[in-house]
Enzyme design. Sequence first.
Site, PDB file in Angstrom:
ATOM      1  N   TYR A   1      39.204  38.999  38.362  1.00  0.00           N
ATOM      2  CA  TYR A   1      39.776  39.886  37.347  1.00  0.00           C
ATOM      3  C   TYR A   1      40.108  41.252  37.942  1.00  0.00           C
ATOM      4  CZ  TYR A   1      40.152  42.619  33.014  1.00  0.00           C
ATOM      5  OH  TYR A   1      40.581  43.443  32.005  1.00  0.00           O
TER       6      TYR A   1
ATOM      7  N   SER B   1      43.635  48.254  33.638  1.00  0.00           N
ATOM      8  CA  SER B   1      42.194  48.381  33.385  1.00  0.00           C
ATOM      9  C   SER B   1      41.599  49.348  34.388  1.00  0.00           C
ATOM     10  CB  SER B   1      41.502  47.020  33.526  1.00  0.00           C
ATOM     11  OG  SER B   1      40.097  47.156  33.499  1.00  0.00           O
TER      12      SER B   1
END
Length: 706
Positions: free
Chosen positions: A596, A583
Amino acid sequence: MSLTTSSFKRVSYLWDEAEAAKLAGDEVALLIYRSNLLGADLRLTNYGGGNTSCKVISKNPLTGEDTEVMWVKGSGGDLGTLKRSGLAALYVDRLRNLKNIYRGIEHEDEMVDLFNHCIYDLCSKAPSIDTPLHGFLPFKHIDHLHPDAAIAIAAAKDGEQITRELFNGTIGWVPWQKPGFDLGLKLKACLDANPGIRGIMLGSHGLFTWGDTAYESYINTLEVIEKCADYLEQSYGKSKPVFGGQKINSLPEDERHEKAASLAPVLRGFCSSDRLMLGHFTDDARVLEFINSNDLDRLAPLGTSCPDHFLRTKISPLVLNLEPDEDISDVAAIKNKLVPQFDTYRAMYREYYENCKHPNSPAIRDSNPVVILYPGVGMFTFSKDKQTARVAAEFYINAINVMKGSEAISEYTSLPRQEAFNIEYWLLEEAKLQRMPKPKPLTGKVALITGSGGGIGKAIAKKFVEEGACVVLNDMNEKRLKEAGDEFISNFGKDSVATTPLDVTNHEQIEKALKRTALTFGGVDIVVNNAGLSISKSIEDHTGKDWDLLYDVLVKGQFMVTQAMVKLMKDQNTGGDVINIVSKNALVSGPNNAGYGSAKAAQLHLSRLNAAELGAAGIRVNVVNPDAVISDSNIWAGGWAEGRAKAYGITVAELPEYYAKRTLLNKIILPDDIANACFAFVGGLLDKSTGNVLNVDGGVAMAFVR
């Protein structure tokens, strides 16, 4: 007198009067119907094998006069799935007139090009080499099949005598001859010498049967094969044990599968020395009966008889010199034991080529075996794609059935080596191979994509299949996984996909996925760590449970799946690719993202560490960094969208536009964009690249890799 439908015990009677009545008056439609029924019963013919025909009176489009036209299965294709587009249509008189210019068997291959001058339907399929075998016979409907029961008699040492006695002279006999124009003339000569016969047995090859109507041909075919099968059934074990009796016992089923799953990648590596191969494994009861028998060592080297069997399975199988309970946990030791066995096989194949080649023979092809037999365990087959590997296994089971039948009634005889070579390296067969389309970039490769029941993972899997790969779909959500599996099978066929439930934090499920991959395809070449979840909370709201879940799935899961699949890659010794879907959050700091974002950063650095360690094994590790892939993504469930919207002070509905506008390209990112990026890494153009990060985020300057 025909048998009643209930009298067929060895074949399937599938004719439906109501369905056939709908086709009344259309002989070509009835030909297709009959062909599909025959192809649906593997006891009658094998995949892609055999051909059928009908002759009808049609109008000559140039003169308007009535003319006889033969519709016959064209080159390639399969009876079970035959459609009108798979038929060739030829003027019968033109085809038969080719006899006037035939120069003899030494020149028969040149006749194939002349078939094109006989074409009636210019949109039809190219005529096959068997076209004259149908054309020179006068019957309206003809079936040429390769039933195991008939070939068992045709391949027996005294098959001609058995045929004559079994059918009281109503089935003719033509000795083995390579298919072609001359064999068609031989069939006609056999019929002329034996008027009134109902069929012809081709030595070591197959069966011709016929009738005045589609139904009469169908029934005649079933009756002849039923009689052959019944004769064999009554002979098994009567004068001698089947295959000389049992020599060894099989391992229990679960142990066979464990052994096969462990060995398959090793065998795949050996068989891929020339080009990457895909595998298939079966421990079918018929295979076990043969490979566990006393006669295995005598019969296996003989090879097959029917040309269709031989073309799919090669000159002979490799029988592994391994005990069923052999300890194969030490891969290096097993490889050392297998090296001389493969070297011996390859030397045998090269000698076969050198001894049999002609001045104009094509160059030698891959000298590795297609069929590998492991006594007590099962049979492996390897070929260019999964379908071809699976079909090779089916054909060798056909060959086993033939050997079993021939040995029960007489003595099995295979094709002479020279005749086998003339089929395998036939210039017409080589021309057919050369006309095949160029393989797609991922042909022969196996990809396991975690979390591929939907979203990004499913898009990656779809892209890979479209580019030629076989894929292993997996997901924690079994309903979602089943739906994806059904969709892929419907769109791409059963040979392109396998499914397995997978929680990437569960070691047992990872091992099951590894076993499923090895047993189904022989190994793995591409692993995409895509499974993930997201939790967006402030530091105050983040719990230890949230933190552990994120790190277990994203970091530990990536590590555990990579660790397991890399073992398969190393066992194969063919290199491979690991792609980690990370990501932009691995590089960009933002609010409400401590768990995260840091887990994604750990994934990114773990990728670098793996790339550094695995390069020596030819395994590349690369990263794709998406951002804001909203479509069909599990990440946006469970409160993540609400959390991100809250962090940015907007509504959930405004998220897609918000994400697009903050990028340099002002683009919304879709799952297909990530799939294309993954393909860029594995499609062949970046084979010398590892440790890279490819951003697919529309251009987020803060995420540029520095």
